[in-house]
Design an enzyme around this catalytic site. Structure first.
Site, mmCIF file in Angstrom:
data_model
loop_
_atom_site.group_PDB
_atom_site.id
_atom_site.type_symbol
_atom_site.label_atom_id
_atom_site.label_comp_id
_atom_site.label_asym_id
_atom_site.label_seq_id
_atom_site.Cartn_x
_atom_site.Cartn_y
_atom_site.Cartn_z
ATOM 1 N N ARG A 88 8.431 9.968 -15.891
ATOM 2 C CA ARG A 88 8.919 9.147 -14.953
ATOM 3 C C ARG A 88 10.462 9.500 -14.769
ATOM 4 O O ARG A 88 11.225 8.819 -14.098
ATOM 5 C CB ARG A 88 8.780 7.836 -15.553
ATOM 6 C CG ARG A 88 7.528 6.950 -15.374
ATOM 7 C CD ARG A 88 7.147 6.602 -14.208
ATOM 8 N NE ARG A 88 6.479 5.697 -13.849
ATOM 9 C CZ ARG A 88 5.286 4.982 -14.149
ATOM 10 N NH1 ARG A 88 4.936 5.507 -15.356
ATOM 11 N NH2 ARG A 88 4.765 4.134 -13.562
ATOM 12 N N ARG A 160 -1.794 -7.879 -14.374
ATOM 13 C CA ARG A 160 -0.723 -7.440 -15.435
ATOM 14 C C ARG A 160 0.379 -8.390 -15.234
ATOM 15 O O ARG A 160 0.765 -8.743 -14.063
ATOM 16 C CB ARG A 160 -0.676 -6.129 -14.952
ATOM 17 C CG ARG A 160 -1.364 -4.921 -15.492
ATOM 18 C CD ARG A 160 -1.233 -3.782 -14.864
ATOM 19 N NE ARG A 160 0.203 -3.243 -14.797
ATOM 20 C CZ ARG A 160 0.666 -1.876 -14.681
ATOM 21 N NH1 ARG A 160 -0.312 -1.175 -14.335
ATOM 22 N NH2 ARG A 160 1.898 -1.710 -14.432
HETATM 23 P P1 AMP Z 1 2.345 1.863 -15.303
HETATM 24 O O1 AMP Z 1 1.032 1.440 -15.812
HETATM 25 O O2 AMP Z 1 2.298 3.523 -15.260
HETATM 26 O O3 AMP Z 1 2.565 1.456 -13.931
HETATM 27 O O4 AMP Z 1 3.546 1.684 -16.327
HETATM 28 C C1 AMP Z 1 3.885 0.346 -16.590
HETATM 29 C C2 AMP Z 1 5.359 0.204 -17.067
HETATM 30 O O5 AMP Z 1 5.381 1.095 -18.503
HETATM 31 C C3 AMP Z 1 6.510 0.881 -16.097
HETATM 32 O O6 AMP Z 1 7.011 0.055 -15.291
HETATM 33 C C4 AMP Z 1 7.575 1.337 -17.320
HETATM 34 O O7 AMP Z 1 8.144 0.052 -17.620
HETATM 35 C C5 AMP Z 1 6.677 1.699 -18.317
HETATM 36 N N1 AMP Z 1 6.315 3.109 -18.533
HETATM 37 C C6 AMP Z 1 5.005 3.709 -18.465
HETATM 38 N N2 AMP Z 1 5.388 5.162 -18.544
HETATM 39 C C7 AMP Z 1 6.707 5.394 -18.598
HETATM 40 C C8 AMP Z 1 7.235 6.356 -19.080
HETATM 41 N N3 AMP Z 1 6.738 7.839 -18.893
HETATM 42 N N4 AMP Z 1 8.764 6.141 -19.012
HETATM 43 C C9 AMP Z 1 9.388 4.985 -18.986
HETATM 44 N N5 AMP Z 1 8.581 3.984 -18.699
HETATM 45 C C10 AMP Z 1 7.432 4.223 -18.712
#
Ligand code: AMP
Ligand code: ADP
Length: 215
Positions: A88, A160
């Protein structure tokens, strides 16, 4: 085959990652799923992570890198993996490259699923996920066979907590800038493939073509 899926929240990374993972028998590693499970735990680290998730902010690099490093050690990545939600930040991308080099491997292909941000809000509002196996559905575009129940593991589907409209807009805003830098980084590495976000099947056809060397 080591693959990465990039895109803004709601672009379809998880949906496509599951399809690739099933068809090519590769482990699907989703850092967001790992963070959501940790955030459910009443531990100091779980509570800290929950704060970032609820605010729609990225979790600091040090946690993301630690989580990924641990996961890669635990799963069998001998045939490769599909990474969804990581990197990210460009820093995370660079650390990943080093991590893989230590294991004598590298990222083979990076798919950037490009979708107009306005469409993402509608997609996320209708998203329902299974916390148990990580499958995600959409009440209109990709409904489960039985409403509210995961087709794969039978667990209840949830909305979520970070998928509320206000948080979604914050997440998109917070990630847009860094995502552009990450795509530039992988473009320079010559492993980026941009996919125009059509239907779930259309996107998958494009990904498959690239994997199988047809484009
Ligand atoms: P996602 O399910 O990929 O939309 O991720 C949900 C949340 O998890 C994001 O909004 C971030 O807060 C956190 N997150 C997931 N992957 C990362 C990452 N590689 N780096 C930082 N935060 C992450
Ligand atoms: P991401 O992992 O990138 O945040 P998801 O794969 O969870 O995104 O998809 C977000 C929502 O949009 C889910 O409800 C999913 O079912 C739906 N979705 C995914 N891809 C498409 C698509 N190409 N067209 C319409 N809806 C989609």
């Amino acid at each position: 085959m080591n693959l990465i899926l990039l895109g803004l929240p709601g672009a379809g990374k998880g949906t496509q990652a599951k399809k690739i993972s099933q068809e090519y028998n590769l482990p699907h590693i989703a850092t967001g799923d790992i963070f959501r499970l940790l955030a459910e735990e009443e531990t100091p680290i779980g509570e800290k992570i929950k704060e970032f998730l609820d605010k729609g902010q990225l979790v600091p690099d040090e946690y993301a890198i630690m989580i990924l490093r641990e996961k890669i050690k635990k799963v069998d990545i001998s045939k490769g993996f599909v990474l969804d939600g990581y990197p990210r930040t460009v820093y995370q991308a660079k650390v990943l490259k080093e991590m893989l080099a230590e294991m004598d491997t590298q990222i083979d292909m990076v798919f950037y699923i490009e979708v107009d941000p306005e469409r993402l809000v509608e997609r996320i509002a209708g998203r329902r996920v299974c916390l148990n196996c990580g499958h995600s559905y959409h009440i209109k575009y990709n409904p489960p066979e039985q409403p509210g129940i995961c087709d794969y593991c039978g667990e209840e589907l949830i909305l979520r907590s970070d998928d509320r409209e206000e948080t979604v807009r914050k997440r998109i805003h917070n990630q847009l800038n860094e995502l552009n830098k990450i795509t530039d980084y992988f473009q320079e590495e010559k492993i980026l493939k941009v996919i125009n976000g059509g239907s779930i099947e259309e996107v998958y056809v494009e990904i498959k073509k690239a994997i199988e060397g047809e484009s």
